[in-house]
Each structure stands twice: as C-alpha cells, then as structure tokens.
Design a protein around this motif. Structure first.
Motif, PDB file in Angstrom:
ATOM      1  N   ILE A  29       4.753  48.346  29.130  1.00  0.00           N
ATOM      2  CA  ILE A  29       4.372  46.975  29.501  1.00  0.00           C
ATOM      3  C   ILE A  29       5.302  45.940  28.861  1.00  0.00           C
ATOM      4  O   ILE A  29       5.468  44.832  29.385  1.00  0.00           O
ATOM      5  CB  ILE A  29       2.896  46.706  29.125  1.00  0.00           C
ATOM      6  N   ASN A  30       5.934  46.285  27.740  1.00  0.00           N
ATOM      7  CA  ASN A  30       6.856  45.349  27.084  1.00  0.00           C
ATOM      8  C   ASN A  30       8.128  45.145  27.897  1.00  0.00           C
ATOM      9  O   ASN A  30       8.813  44.121  27.753  1.00  0.00           O
ATOM     10  CB  ASN A  30       7.222  45.868  25.687  1.00  0.00           C
ATOM     11  N   PHE A  85       7.057  51.728  39.369  1.00  0.00           N
ATOM     12  CA  PHE A  85       6.310  51.853  38.121  1.00  0.00           C
ATOM     13  C   PHE A  85       5.024  51.049  38.296  1.00  0.00           C
ATOM     14  O   PHE A  85       5.068  49.831  38.417  1.00  0.00           O
ATOM     15  CB  PHE A  85       7.132  51.304  36.948  1.00  0.00           C
ATOM     16  N   GLY A  86       3.887  51.736  38.284  1.00  0.00           N
ATOM     17  CA  GLY A  86       2.634  51.130  38.708  1.00  0.00           C
ATOM     18  C   GLY A  86       1.881  50.361  37.635  1.00  0.00           C
ATOM     19  O   GLY A  86       2.267  49.254  37.268  1.00  0.00           O
ATOM     20  N   ASN A  87       0.849  50.960  37.085  1.00  0.00           N
ATOM     21  CA  ASN A  87      -0.113  50.217  36.274  1.00  0.00           C
ATOM     22  C   ASN A  87       0.215  50.310  34.781  1.00  0.00           C
ATOM     23  O   ASN A  87      -0.446  51.031  34.021  1.00  0.00           O
ATOM     24  CB  ASN A  87      -1.519  50.739  36.556  1.00  0.00           C
ATOM     25  N   ALA A  88       1.227  49.565  34.357  1.00  0.00           N
ATOM     26  CA  ALA A  88       1.610  49.560  32.940  1.00  0.00           C
ATOM     27  C   ALA A  88       0.525  48.935  32.066  1.00  0.00           C
ATOM     28  O   ALA A  88       0.406  49.260  30.882  1.00  0.00           O
ATOM     29  CB  ALA A  88       2.932  48.803  32.759  1.00  0.00           C
ATOM     30  N   GLN A  89      -0.275  48.037  32.643  1.00  0.00           N
ATOM     31  CA  GLN A  89      -1.358  47.426  31.872  1.00  0.00           C
ATOM     32  C   GLN A  89      -2.382  48.475  31.462  1.00  0.00           C
ATOM     33  O   GLN A  89      -2.815  48.525  30.298  1.00  0.00           O
ATOM     34  CB  GLN A  89      -2.020  46.317  32.690  1.00  0.00           C
ATOM     35  N   ALA A  90      -2.770  49.333  32.401  1.00  0.00           N
ATOM     36  CA  ALA A  90      -3.713  50.403  32.068  1.00  0.00           C
ATOM     37  C   ALA A  90      -3.068  51.426  31.145  1.00  0.00           C
ATOM     38  O   ALA A  90      -3.722  51.980  30.254  1.00  0.00           O
ATOM     39  CB  ALA A  90      -4.220  51.072  33.344  1.00  0.00           C
TER      40      ALA A  90
END
Length: 344
Positions: A29-30, A85-90
């Motif tokens: 996410i960074n 690249f999908g759900n980096a938050q999760a």
C-alpha cells in the motif's frame, strides 16, 4: 492504519514503480495506495494479463509476479504483460477484504453486486485489455482450507483447457459465483484462475512462478483439444453458504450449527451419502443454503437433518472447505463438484 475506502480510482503505469519488486503484501500500500494496472512491453505484443491480490490475505500471486519480474529485470520480457494489483488496503490488514469493501473477485462485468466505484473500475480494466488485444488472463489465488493446487475455467473450450492443463491435471469448471475476474476475461481470451494452496507455502509461489514464466514464453495456445485422459475436470454444481441467521462454530457446543473441525480434510475427496458434517440445534430447520448455477436453492438435494445431525444425502466432492469463520461469512462454506466424464 486509517484507509480511505473510496480510494479505488484505477491508476495505470507503463513502467514498474519503484519498490514494487521488494514490497511485502503488508507494505504494498505504501507503493500502490490504490488499485493499479501496470503495462510492461515485451517482444510479443499481445499482453499476458495477470491479476494478484484481489483478496488481501492471498499473497502468492504477488510473490510469484515479483520473482518473475526479477528474472527479467535486465532483459526483455518474452511477451508484453499487464499486471493488476488489487486490494492493497486489505493486504495491509492481512484480510480478504475490509468491512465496507466489496469482494474484489465479485466486482467484474457480469456481477450481481450493485453499481459501485469498484465495479466501474473492473469494467475499465476489461475495456483497456480488450483494446490491447489481451493474449490470455491469469488470476492467482490462495485457499484458506486444505486443497490441492488446481486451475479453474469458466468455459469448456479447448484453449481454456490447454491453458489450465499447463498448471496441472486438476481442473474445475464453474459458472457461479458471478462477477469473478476469470469469467469477465473469458469473453476476451482464454482465462484461468489458479488456486495455489494455503498462503505462506513456498511450493505455491514456485508453482505459480513457473506457470507464469511458461505462459510468458508461449507463442500461442495449441489448437487441438486436450486428451481426456490427460486431465481431471470437475464441474462445480453448487455453492454452499451458511444462512445469515444461523450462528455456527467449530468449537462452541451451543451454536445453531456445530461443524466438524476436521471438515476441510474432505476437500477434493469423494464423500459418500450419509457423511455427517455437524450437529444442528432443534431450533434450526436447514442451516445451509446450496445454490445451483442459476442461483436456485437446491439445499434439500444435498443435505438433510436426522437426529440433530447434518449429513449428505448424495455422493459429492467438496472444495474450499475451510475453518476460517470470517472467510465463511464473507464468501461461503464450500463448493460441491461432480466429475465431468466428457468435456472436449
């Protein structure tokens, strides 16, 4: 960590942003704070599409892509690639999805979910890749339960079967749930979903890496059918959920449904009629909901309650049984499959 659940605008790059090759699932996410589609040029123009981290707790795809790109870091890719690249938050939280988010593998064209920023993003990706004349699509996942490695397809087409057979002889054909990435891309090109075992297993990363490298080096897919003796194809005939009103557990004896704590050992084994799956309280009539490919409830074709026990009433083969109660609530308990004798 505070996250903005509205931060789902698709970012596109024609280069690999710095830090991506060494990012962990938690730190991704960074570098990619929102979903990202990265286009890389290779010797053959028609790109291989790869999606990773649609579920934040399934890191094998990310690790395999990182290994692949490191292999070609100082030389040309054999074929162009587009990587989502999908759900980096999760992923930062180590979860399949965050509360308030839709499942990133249910948002694609054909979905039954309502219109949202995520469904519009998925439509945009499909439109972009249609224009780029995508060669093939690979969506990489992990299982939460004990499962072998296998490939899934959404069309019984010899090109899809050829692509799947490169991963192994175990192939699952399904048309439900709706809104999955592979089904959307199946309208554009041969498409597979890879199920690479549990997270954290090096063999899963190595298997996915070797498969991606093989696909990247393909000049085309064979035009001839796969021989029926070379693969085992199973058809998913039902998706099984625990009813929302039912309290279930693997440990608490006062639950509405107390499931067998060894249940995941049934995955990819042919289970005979009469097999007990758990105990049911007197207040519950049928704790499970089995939906066929058209979304019809066929629970009573597979399950019955006798003497307070939930059992199967016909032979079947389950997949994706898991002990992870959060995943069961967010997705389902399992899928039920039947072997396809003829598929070519």
């Amino acid at each position: 960590m505070d996250v903005n659940l509205n931060n789902v605008e698709l970012k596109q790059y024609d280069f690999l942003p710095e830090g991506i090759l060494d990012a962990t699932p938690q730190s991704l996410i960074n570098y990619l704070p929102q979903p990202a589609l990265i286009h890389l040029t290779g010797k053959q123009d028609a790109p291989l599409f790869v999606s990773v981290m649609l579920h934040g707790n399934e890191p094998t795809g990310l690790l395999a892509v990182q290994a692949l790109l490191k292999k070609y870091e100082n030389r040309s890719l054999p074929r162009s690639m587009s990587i989502f690249f999908g759900n980096a938050q999760a992923a930062a939280a180590g979860l399949r999805r965050l509360n308030g988010q839709p499942d990133y593998n249910r948002i694609w064209p054909g979905t039954e979910l309502p219109d949202s920023p995520e469904t519009r993003m998925a439509q945009d990706i499909v439109d972009v890749m249609r224009a780029r004349k995508v060669f093939a699509s690979i969506d990489i996942h992990n299982n939460t339960g004990l499962n072998p490695h296998y490939a899934c397809i959404n069309k019984l087409d010899h090109r899809f079967l050829q692509l799947a057979s490169l991963f192994g002889r175990l192939v699952v054909y399904f048309t439900r749930p709706k809104g999955v990435q592979s089904a959307a891309f199946a309208e554009l090109c041969p498409a597979v979903t890879l199920e690479c075992g549990k997270p954290g297993q090096l063999h899963g990363v190595e298997h996915a890496f070797e498969y991606l490298n093989s696909c990247l080096n393909l000049s085309g897919l064979p035009e001839h059918p796969v021989h029926e003796q070379d693969i085992d194809v199973y058809h998913t005939v039902a998706q099984v959920k625990v009813a929302d009103s039912v309290k279930f557990s693997f440990q608490e004896p006062d639950s509405d449904l107390l499931l067998d704590k060894d249940i995941e050992r049934m995955n990819f084994n042919e289970i005979s009629a009469g097999t007990v799956l758990g105990k049911v309280s007197d207040s519950v009539s049928m704790p499970l909901i089995a939906l066929d490919e058209r979304g019809h409830d066929i629970s009573t074709r597979f399950f019955e309650i006798q003497g307070g026990e939930l059992s199967l009433i016909r032979k079947t083969m389950p997949s994706m049984l898991t002990l992870d109660e959060r995943v069961i609530r967010q997705d389902c308990l399992c899928y039920l499959m039947e072997r396809l004798q003829h598929f070519s």
